[in-house]
Write a protein that holds these residues in place. Structure first.
Motif, PDB file in Angstrom:
ATOM      1  N   TRP A   1      50.718  32.609 108.274  1.00  0.00           N
ATOM      2  CA  TRP A   1      51.035  34.275 108.293  1.00  0.00           C
ATOM      3  C   TRP A   1      52.023  34.707 107.587  1.00  0.00           C
ATOM      4  O   TRP A   1      52.312  35.789 106.934  1.00  0.00           O
ATOM      5  CB  TRP A   1      50.768  35.092 109.624  1.00  0.00           C
ATOM      6  CG  TRP A   1      49.307  34.750 110.420  1.00  0.00           C
ATOM      7  CD1 TRP A   1      48.333  34.781 109.450  1.00  0.00           C
ATOM      8  CD2 TRP A   1      49.176  34.561 111.566  1.00  0.00           C
ATOM      9  NE1 TRP A   1      47.405  34.543 110.419  1.00  0.00           N
ATOM     10  CE2 TRP A   1      47.950  34.515 111.757  1.00  0.00           C
ATOM     11  CE3 TRP A   1      49.895  34.627 112.751  1.00  0.00           C
ATOM     12  CZ2 TRP A   1      47.135  34.191 113.052  1.00  0.00           C
ATOM     13  CZ3 TRP A   1      49.225  34.320 113.914  1.00  0.00           C
ATOM     14  CH2 TRP A   1      47.984  34.348 113.957  1.00  0.00           C
ATOM     15  N   LYS A   2      53.362  34.063 107.977  1.00  0.00           N
ATOM     16  CA  LYS A   2      54.576  34.372 107.375  1.00  0.00           C
ATOM     17  C   LYS A   2      54.543  34.417 105.773  1.00  0.00           C
ATOM     18  O   LYS A   2      55.234  35.398 105.145  1.00  0.00           O
ATOM     19  CB  LYS A   2      55.762  33.217 107.768  1.00  0.00           C
ATOM     20  CG  LYS A   2      56.252  33.339 109.122  1.00  0.00           C
ATOM     21  CD  LYS A   2      56.882  31.970 109.462  1.00  0.00           C
ATOM     22  CE  LYS A   2      57.025  31.829 111.065  1.00  0.00           C
ATOM     23  NZ  LYS A   2      57.533  30.540 111.207  1.00  0.00           N
ATOM     24  N   ILE A   3      53.949  33.448 105.099  1.00  0.00           N
ATOM     25  CA  ILE A   3      54.130  33.511 103.676  1.00  0.00           C
ATOM     26  C   ILE A   3      53.108  34.474 103.208  1.00  0.00           C
ATOM     27  O   ILE A   3      53.352  35.479 102.395  1.00  0.00           O
ATOM     28  CB  ILE A   3      53.514  32.311 103.130  1.00  0.00           C
ATOM     29  CG1 ILE A   3      54.389  31.095 103.612  1.00  0.00           C
ATOM     30  CG2 ILE A   3      53.375  32.256 101.617  1.00  0.00           C
ATOM     31  CD1 ILE A   3      55.785  31.155 103.570  1.00  0.00           C
ATOM     32  N   SER A   4      51.990  34.916 103.852  1.00  0.00           N
ATOM     33  CA  SER A   4      51.071  35.753 103.310  1.00  0.00           C
ATOM     34  C   SER A   4      51.618  37.450 103.566  1.00  0.00           C
ATOM     35  O   SER A   4      51.335  38.242 102.610  1.00  0.00           O
ATOM     36  CB  SER A   4      49.530  35.885 104.019  1.00  0.00           C
ATOM     37  OG  SER A   4      49.684  36.075 105.460  1.00  0.00           O
ATOM     38  N   ILE A   5      52.308  37.343 104.670  1.00  0.00           N
ATOM     39  CA  ILE A   5      53.158  38.682 104.767  1.00  0.00           C
ATOM     40  C   ILE A   5      54.027  38.910 103.705  1.00  0.00           C
ATOM     41  O   ILE A   5      54.170  39.994 103.186  1.00  0.00           O
ATOM     42  CB  ILE A   5      53.783  38.828 106.214  1.00  0.00           C
ATOM     43  CG1 ILE A   5      52.639  38.983 107.142  1.00  0.00           C
ATOM     44  CG2 ILE A   5      54.723  39.977 106.129  1.00  0.00           C
ATOM     45  CD1 ILE A   5      53.168  38.595 108.741  1.00  0.00           C
ATOM     46  N   PHE A   6      54.864  37.894 103.400  1.00  0.00           N
ATOM     47  CA  PHE A   6      55.927  37.872 102.197  1.00  0.00           C
ATOM     48  C   PHE A   6      55.341  38.519 101.181  1.00  0.00           C
ATOM     49  O   PHE A   6      55.465  39.249 100.246  1.00  0.00           O
ATOM     50  CB  PHE A   6      56.725  36.650 102.301  1.00  0.00           C
ATOM     51  CG  PHE A   6      57.861  36.772 101.199  1.00  0.00           C
ATOM     52  CD1 PHE A   6      57.333  36.816  99.700  1.00  0.00           C
ATOM     53  CD2 PHE A   6      59.184  36.973 101.425  1.00  0.00           C
ATOM     54  CE1 PHE A   6      58.464  37.015  98.959  1.00  0.00           C
ATOM     55  CE2 PHE A   6      60.242  36.878 100.564  1.00  0.00           C
ATOM     56  CZ  PHE A   6      59.821  36.991  99.369  1.00  0.00           C
ATOM     57  N   LEU A   7      54.095  37.748 100.682  1.00  0.00           N
ATOM     58  CA  LEU A   7      53.381  37.907  99.310  1.00  0.00           C
ATOM     59  C   LEU A   7      52.876  39.222  99.270  1.00  0.00           C
ATOM     60  O   LEU A   7      52.975  40.285  98.113  1.00  0.00           O
ATOM     61  CB  LEU A   7      52.372  36.835  99.127  1.00  0.00           C
ATOM     62  CG  LEU A   7      52.963  35.383  98.998  1.00  0.00           C
ATOM     63  CD1 LEU A   7      51.474  34.528  99.078  1.00  0.00           C
ATOM     64  CD2 LEU A   7      53.303  35.281  97.466  1.00  0.00           C
ATOM     65  N   GLU A   8      52.463  39.983 100.459  1.00  0.00           N
ATOM     66  CA  GLU A   8      51.911  41.285 100.501  1.00  0.00           C
ATOM     67  C   GLU A   8      53.225  42.156 100.149  1.00  0.00           C
ATOM     68  O   GLU A   8      53.201  43.291  99.389  1.00  0.00           O
ATOM     69  CB  GLU A   8      51.229  41.431 101.761  1.00  0.00           C
ATOM     70  CG  GLU A   8      49.865  40.799 101.786  1.00  0.00           C
ATOM     71  CD  GLU A   8      48.660  41.578 100.905  1.00  0.00           C
ATOM     72  OE1 GLU A   8      48.890  42.997 100.703  1.00  0.00           O
ATOM     73  OE2 GLU A   8      47.612  40.567 100.251  1.00  0.00           O
ATOM     74  N   GLU A   9      54.169  42.061 100.956  1.00  0.00           N
ATOM     75  CA  GLU A   9      55.442  43.042 100.802  1.00  0.00           C
ATOM     76  C   GLU A   9      56.079  42.860  99.482  1.00  0.00           C
ATOM     77  O   GLU A   9      56.497  44.050  99.187  1.00  0.00           O
ATOM     78  CB  GLU A   9      56.444  42.358 101.999  1.00  0.00           C
ATOM     79  CG  GLU A   9      55.973  42.957 103.395  1.00  0.00           C
ATOM     80  CD  GLU A   9      55.700  44.349 103.674  1.00  0.00           C
ATOM     81  OE1 GLU A   9      56.740  45.012 103.351  1.00  0.00           O
ATOM     82  OE2 GLU A   9      54.952  44.872 104.476  1.00  0.00           O
ATOM     83  N   ALA A  10      55.942  41.570  98.914  1.00  0.00           N
ATOM     84  CA  ALA A  10      56.690  41.610  97.571  1.00  0.00           C
ATOM     85  C   ALA A  10      55.464  42.128  96.577  1.00  0.00           C
ATOM     86  O   ALA A  10      56.152  42.382  95.435  1.00  0.00           O
ATOM     87  CB  ALA A  10      57.124  40.292  97.082  1.00  0.00           C
ATOM     88  N   GLY A  11      54.334  42.257  96.755  1.00  0.00           N
ATOM     89  CA  GLY A  11      53.487  42.738  95.984  1.00  0.00           C
ATOM     90  C   GLY A  11      53.180  41.719  94.670  1.00  0.00           C
ATOM     91  O   GLY A  11      52.776  42.056  93.610  1.00  0.00           O
ATOM     92  N   LEU A  12      53.267  40.266  95.127  1.00  0.00           N
ATOM     93  CA  LEU A  12      52.981  39.429  94.090  1.00  0.00           C
ATOM     94  C   LEU A  12      51.574  38.989  94.202  1.00  0.00           C
ATOM     95  O   LEU A  12      50.558  38.992  95.116  1.00  0.00           O
ATOM     96  CB  LEU A  12      53.702  38.142  94.474  1.00  0.00           C
ATOM     97  CG  LEU A  12      55.314  38.106  94.523  1.00  0.00           C
ATOM     98  CD1 LEU A  12      55.906  36.798  94.935  1.00  0.00           C
ATOM     99  CD2 LEU A  12      55.408  38.236  92.823  1.00  0.00           C
ATOM    100  N   PRO A  13      50.826  38.698  92.884  1.00  0.00           N
ATOM    101  CA  PRO A  13      49.433  38.356  93.013  1.00  0.00           C
ATOM    102  C   PRO A  13      49.005  36.808  93.554  1.00  0.00           C
ATOM    103  O   PRO A  13      50.101  35.982  93.107  1.00  0.00           O
ATOM    104  CB  PRO A  13      49.013  38.398  91.413  1.00  0.00           C
ATOM    105  CG  PRO A  13      50.498  38.264  90.918  1.00  0.00           C
ATOM    106  CD  PRO A  13      51.448  38.903  91.876  1.00  0.00           C
TER     107      PRO A  13
END
Length: 109
Positions: free
Chosen positions: A13-25
């Motif tokens: 979850w930590k990584i998926s949250i970061f990816l979402e917050e950063a707007g990375l595809p």
């Protein structure tokens, strides 16, 4: 595009949250740890410690071949440096952020 090798665990979850917050595809690549998929040779080539999460950055900064990263703290640091977000550049801010990063790796689970 980043491939996120994921299972629904706190570290995943930590990584998926970061990816979402950063707007990375990114694309989620589920790893069924109940079935032992983390021991498959293809996954071990990405995450030699046989744990999720892991990522493959298919468009690393500076170009070149894809970069794989394993361990949640290393992934978070890699992504922060890639995006220039969530990691201050000033000494005190960076130090405080890295302290909390290390804490989440060993203290949060």
């Amino acid at each position: 595009m980043i491939d996120l090798f994921y299972a629904p665990t706190p570290n995943g979850w930590k990584i998926s949250i970061f990816l979402e917050e950063a707007g990375l595809p990114y694309a989620v690549r589920p790893v069924n740890i109940g079935r032992g998929e983390q021991f498959a040779p293809d996954f071990l080539a990405i995450s030699p410690n046989n744990r999720i999460p892991a990522i493959v950055d298919n468009a690393p900064a500076g170009g070149g071949p894809p970069v794989s990263v394993f361990e949640s703290g290393a992934i978070l640091l890699y992504l922060a440096e890639k995006t220039g977000r969530f990691l201050p550049v000033d000494l005190r801010g960076r130090t405080a952020t890295l302290e909390w990063l290390m804490w989440q790796m060993g203290g949060l689970g």
